[in-house]
Design an enzyme around this catalytic site. Structure first.
Site, PDB file in Angstrom:
ATOM      1  N   SER A  61       0.790  -1.242   0.000  1.00 14.62           N
ATOM      2  CA  SER A  61       0.000   0.000   0.000  1.00 14.62           C
ATOM      3  C   SER A  61       0.818   1.284   0.000  1.00 14.62           C
ATOM      4  O   SER A  61       0.277   2.352  -0.299  1.00 14.62           O
ATOM      5  CB  SER A  61      -0.906   0.034   1.226  1.00 14.62           C
ATOM      6  OG  SER A  61      -2.146  -0.529   0.920  1.00 14.62           O
ATOM      7  N   LYS A  64       0.693   3.397  -3.017  1.00 16.08           N
ATOM      8  CA  LYS A  64      -0.468   4.252  -3.317  1.00 16.08           C
ATOM      9  C   LYS A  64      -0.110   5.741  -3.301  1.00 16.08           C
ATOM     10  O   LYS A  64      -0.711   6.547  -4.009  1.00 16.08           O
ATOM     11  CB  LYS A  64      -1.596   3.984  -2.298  1.00 16.08           C
ATOM     12  CG  LYS A  64      -2.176   2.574  -2.393  1.00 16.08           C
ATOM     13  CD  LYS A  64      -3.101   2.274  -1.213  1.00 16.08           C
ATOM     14  CE  LYS A  64      -3.703   0.876  -1.291  1.00 16.08           C
ATOM     15  NZ  LYS A  64      -4.476   0.524  -0.084  1.00 16.08           N
ATOM     16  N   TYR A 241      -4.242   3.067   7.852  1.00 20.65           N
ATOM     17  CA  TYR A 241      -5.514   2.330   7.871  1.00 20.65           C
ATOM     18  C   TYR A 241      -6.445   2.954   8.921  1.00 20.65           C
ATOM     19  O   TYR A 241      -6.373   4.159   9.163  1.00 20.65           O
ATOM     20  CB  TYR A 241      -5.272   0.838   8.147  1.00 20.65           C
ATOM     21  CG  TYR A 241      -4.274   0.193   7.221  1.00 20.65           C
ATOM     22  CD1 TYR A 241      -4.464   0.191   5.845  1.00 20.65           C
ATOM     23  CD2 TYR A 241      -3.138  -0.411   7.715  1.00 20.65           C
ATOM     24  CE1 TYR A 241      -3.554  -0.419   4.995  1.00 20.65           C
ATOM     25  CE2 TYR A 241      -2.219  -1.028   6.866  1.00 20.65           C
ATOM     26  CZ  TYR A 241      -2.437  -1.017   5.510  1.00 20.65           C
ATOM     27  OH  TYR A 241      -1.535  -1.603   4.672  1.00 20.65           O
TER      28      TYR A 241
HETATM   29  N1  GLU Z   1      -1.933  -5.334  -2.305  1.00 16.52           N
HETATM   30  C1  GLU Z   1      -2.587  -5.216  -1.045  1.00 16.52           C
HETATM   31  C2  GLU Z   1      -4.096  -5.276  -1.195  1.00 16.52           C
HETATM   32  O1  GLU Z   1      -4.619  -4.747  -2.112  1.00 16.52           O
HETATM   33  C3  GLU Z   1      -2.176  -3.925  -0.413  1.00 16.52           C
HETATM   34  C4  GLU Z   1      -2.831  -3.744   0.901  1.00 16.52           C
HETATM   35  C5  GLU Z   1      -2.017  -2.971   1.861  1.00 16.52           C
HETATM   36  O2  GLU Z   1      -0.791  -2.975   1.851  1.00 16.52           O
HETATM   37  O3  GLU Z   1      -2.668  -2.340   2.680  1.00 16.52           O
HETATM   38  O4  GLU Z   1      -4.780  -5.855  -0.418  1.00 16.52           O
END
Ligand code: GLU
Length: 305
Positions: A61, A64, A241
């Site tokens: 993530s 992103k 998160y």
């Molecule tokens: N590739 C992971 C997903 O889409 C990334 C999630 C993450 O690192 O929070 O679930």
């Protein structure tokens, strides 16, 4: 600084056993659970490293943040925010809930999976391979690491099991958030998540953000300052998160975590921080990594508030 890095690594190893490896991407369960590493990059280019800083993990993530910067540069703010919102959700990163229940149907922000997949779909290019190449080049430039590459096994593992992300993407196509080829967009997303990095790469991304988008080495502006500000703001409000509020109180700096165990943090005008600790807490954040960055913030009074 060097001594303190060693100390917080030793002090926080005890948390590792309380966490788990993320099984929903089967390949990630092969990670070294007990790894713990930290890198700090100052804006004058000075670097400090400790513990398992050479350990390779997938960026997940944390990517992103970088795709958001590229989308903002390519498409501009108005377009990006016509498709993706600016608000935290308080829900888990892969939640579907608000996508359908809150109108208009658009992902709340670019840090949750739905928002990030929508952002990946905006990257310009003729093929998903071309888009991934462009993204990789951008990552390599920011990290000053020409060797960055994709971990094929992690990519394929998530491609095989990523049905929740697939569901989010198809839903977004239905409501007009994604107007392109869904599988191609997912491929870009899965591949960007599988880029393999070390804490040094992550800390360099943090320093680049701390330096307002100016390349530390060349002095060249690679990203508009306003776009960097947007990315840092999302990191601060949604980067950890549904533990972002608690993190803002206890640590107080923009950060983004990934389920590969990485944490990217940036102290504006001062430094970038990269952490790895694959053992995760129940929110998906590195369980020992969070404690390390908390200690670091307390010791050096890093909170921006
Ligand atoms: N590739 C992971 C997903 O889409 C990334 C999630 C993450 O690192 O929070 O679930």
């Amino acid at each position: 600084m060097q001594e303190f890095i060693q100390k917080i690594i030793a002090d926080n190893k005890k948390y590792i056993e309380k966490g788990t490896l993320p099984a929903y991407i089967p390949e990630l369960t092969k990670a070294k659970k007990e790894a713990l590493g930290l890198s700090i990059v100052m804006l004058d280019g000075k670097e400090y490293h400790g513990g398992d800083h050479r350990y390779k993990f997938t960026i997940q993530s944390i990517s992103k943040v970088i795709t958001l910067l590229l989308a903002l540069e390519e498409k501009g703010e108005e377009y990006v925010f016509s498709k993706v919102g600016m608000e935290p959700t308080g829900d888990p990163f892969n939640s579907m809930l608000k996508l359908e229940t809150v109108r208009p149907s658009k992902p709340f922000n670019p840090m949750i999976n739905a928002g990030a997949i929508a952002i990946s779909s905006m990257i310009e290019g003729r093929s998903s391979m071309g888009k991934v190449e462009k993204l990789l080049a951008f990552f390599r430039q920011i990290t000053d690491n020409p060797d960055l590459t994709i971990n094929e096994n992690v990519y394929l593992s998530e491609k095989r099991t990523g049905d929740r992300n697939r569901a989010l993407a198809y839903f977004m196509k239905d409501v007009g958030v994604i107007d392109k080829d869904v599988e191609g967009s997912l491929d870009v997303y899965f591949k960007q998540c599988a880029i393999e990095v070390t804490t040094q790469d992550i800390a360099r991304i943090g320093a680049f953000l701390a330096n307002d988008g100016i390349d530390l080495k060349t002095g060249k502006t690679l990203v508009h300052k306003k776009h960097i500000k947007i990315a840092k703001t999302f990191m601060f409000t949604c980067g950890m998160y549904n533990a972002s509020g608690e993190f803002a109180i206890n640590v107080g700096i923009p950060a983004k975590s990934g389920v590969g165990g990485g944490i990217l943090a940036t102290v504006p005008g001062k430094m970038g921080i990269g952490i790895v600790g694959p053992s995760l807490d129940d929110k998906g954040n590195s369980i020992a990594g969070i404690q390390m960055i908390r200690d670091l913030s307390e010791k050096y009074k890093l909170s921006i508030l």
